[in-house]
Scaffold this motif. Structure first.
Motif, PDB file in Angstrom:
ATOM      1  N   LEU A 160       0.821  -1.210   0.000  1.00 23.67           N
ATOM      2  CA  LEU A 160       0.000   0.000   0.000  1.00 23.67           C
ATOM      3  C   LEU A 160       0.858   1.264   0.000  1.00 23.67           C
ATOM      4  O   LEU A 160       0.661   2.177  -0.821  1.00 23.67           O
ATOM      5  CB  LEU A 160      -0.921  -0.010   1.216  1.00 23.67           C
ATOM      6  CG  LEU A 160      -1.785   1.236   1.419  1.00 23.67           C
ATOM      7  CD1 LEU A 160      -2.810   1.364   0.305  1.00 23.67           C
ATOM      8  CD2 LEU A 160      -2.486   1.182   2.778  1.00 23.67           C
ATOM      9  N   LEU A 164       1.500   3.957  -3.067  1.00 20.88           N
ATOM     10  CA  LEU A 164       1.199   5.380  -2.907  1.00 20.88           C
ATOM     11  C   LEU A 164       2.400   6.245  -3.288  1.00 20.88           C
ATOM     12  O   LEU A 164       2.251   7.286  -3.959  1.00 20.88           O
ATOM     13  CB  LEU A 164       0.792   5.648  -1.453  1.00 20.88           C
ATOM     14  CG  LEU A 164       0.423   7.092  -1.104  1.00 20.88           C
ATOM     15  CD1 LEU A 164      -0.773   7.557  -1.944  1.00 20.88           C
ATOM     16  CD2 LEU A 164       0.111   7.211   0.396  1.00 20.88           C
ATOM     17  N   VAL A 168       2.241   8.947  -6.561  1.00 28.27           N
ATOM     18  CA  VAL A 168       2.449  10.388  -6.399  1.00 28.27           C
ATOM     19  C   VAL A 168       3.689  10.861  -7.151  1.00 28.27           C
ATOM     20  O   VAL A 168       3.682  11.913  -7.802  1.00 28.27           O
ATOM     21  CB  VAL A 168       2.553  10.748  -4.907  1.00 28.27           C
ATOM     22  CG1 VAL A 168       2.909  12.230  -4.747  1.00 28.27           C
ATOM     23  CG2 VAL A 168       1.254  10.425  -4.193  1.00 28.27           C
TER      24      VAL A 168
END
Length: 348
Positions: A160, A164, A168
């Motif tokens: 996770l 992320l 980004v």
């Protein structure tokens, strides 16, 4: 007075023979024996390391008699030490944490963003450690309060957080070109007489963790929880709080390791921490911390980290191809685990 006189009087040859026959030993011998038994796992790991280094030195003495190869290992070794040491606590507590690579990357990402925004690196380091602490608490909450398996919860958190980071940043790195001129860099990542200064911080961390593990109430609680959580609860130990603290400590160590890695390279990469998963796990188990919980060794974990760090460097420097690295990794790990399994009292 008679007893004192008897103790100070030299023992006769007959008395000494009787002591040998009855198994009597001098108190200093008992202390030495107890010290060896208490640290037998760490001493076993040290023996494996010395044998391995002897083979490497015999294979290519010209390389291993120069300081440069040791300096290169000591430059990156602290990053692994900051992660291995807390993981010893986690495994002793009967848990496992596979999220630390992503926590390293996420915390060092915080550090890199703040330095890039012209914040003082000291403030950036504090923010990175706080980030690791919060992430560690989140992982601990999933395991302890949500009742998830630590293996599955931490593995999922690893994917996770890494996802992320990649979403980004889109795979882009962050260069920290001004970091080398800061006081923080000189304090944490420079050199003193040719020795990387970060190794001193790492050794200090190992000493602190050793005292915490062996001499502090928290270390005793961790061992009790890892050995038998029900008995620990009956003893008045807050088992849930101790388990959460394990993951918080792991998050703090991962944050420090990720920050040091970024300072060493002057660059933050979205993959920061990815390469440490297997070496760190191997270091913990090679160091003599078994998988069943309740027992472990911080010093052994540190020696295991040193052993694993020298495998790749030693294999290549000895003149073998890089294809042998995985083979020797597996060989050292298996031999160490077999030795530790035999060495544990419950398996004798």
């Amino acid at each position: 007075m008679t007893d004192l006189a008897d103790q100070s009087r030299p023992r006769s040859r007959t008395t000494k023979a009787t002591e040998v026959e009855t198994g009597w030993h001098h108190p200093s011998e008992h202390r030495l024996r107890r010290l060896v038994l208490e640290h037998r796992a760490a001493l076993g790991t040290l023996a494996v390391f010395l044998v391995m280094m002897s083979i490497f030195i015999a294979a290519n003495p010209a390389v291993f008699m120069t300081w440069s190869i040791y300096s290169s290992v000591l430059t990156t070794l602290p990053v692994a030490l900051f992660v291995v040491v807390p993981l010893v606590f986690v495994v002793t507590g009967g848990e496992i944490d596979l999220s630390f690579p992503a926590v390293m990357g996420f915390s060092s990402w915080t550090f890199a963003l703040l330095v890039q925004a012209d914040f003082d690196p000291f403030i950036a380091m504090a923010a990175a450690i706080l980030t690791g602490l919060v992430l560690g608490f989140c992982v601990g909450a999933l395991v302890v309060y949500a009742g998830l398996s630590s293996l599955i919860a931490t593995l999922g958190m690893n994917f996770l957080l890494r996802g992320l980071i990649q979403i980004v940043n889109e795979g882009k790195s962050i260069a920290l070109v001004t970091l080398g001129d800061s006081p923080a860099y000189k304090i944490f990542s420079s050199e003193i007489l040719g020795v990387p200064v970060q190794i001193f911080w790492a050794v200090g961390f190992v000493i602190f963790a050793t005292l915490l593990y062996n001499r502090h109430r928290f270390g005793a609680h961790v061992k009790a929880v890892g050995d038998n959580p029900d008995s620990a609860k009956q003893m008045g130990i807050n088992v849930k709080r101790v388990r959460v603290k394990l993951f918080v400590f792991m998050g703090i160590g991962a944050a420090i390791g990720g920050t040091f890695s970024t300072m060493i390279n002057f660059t933050w990469w979205p993959t920061a921490g990815d390469g440490y998963l297997l070496p760190v796990l191997a270091s913990v188990f090679v160091g003599g911390t078994p998988t069943w919980g309740g027992v472990g060794t911080v010093v052994g974990g540190a020696i295991g980290t040193l052993t694993v760090a020298f495998i790749q460097t030693g294999v290549v420097a000895a003149g073998l191809s890089g294809f042998y690295v995985q083979f020797f990794n597996g060989l050292i790990i298996i031999l160490s685990l077999v030795g530790h399994r035999w060495n544990q009292e419950r398996y004798r």
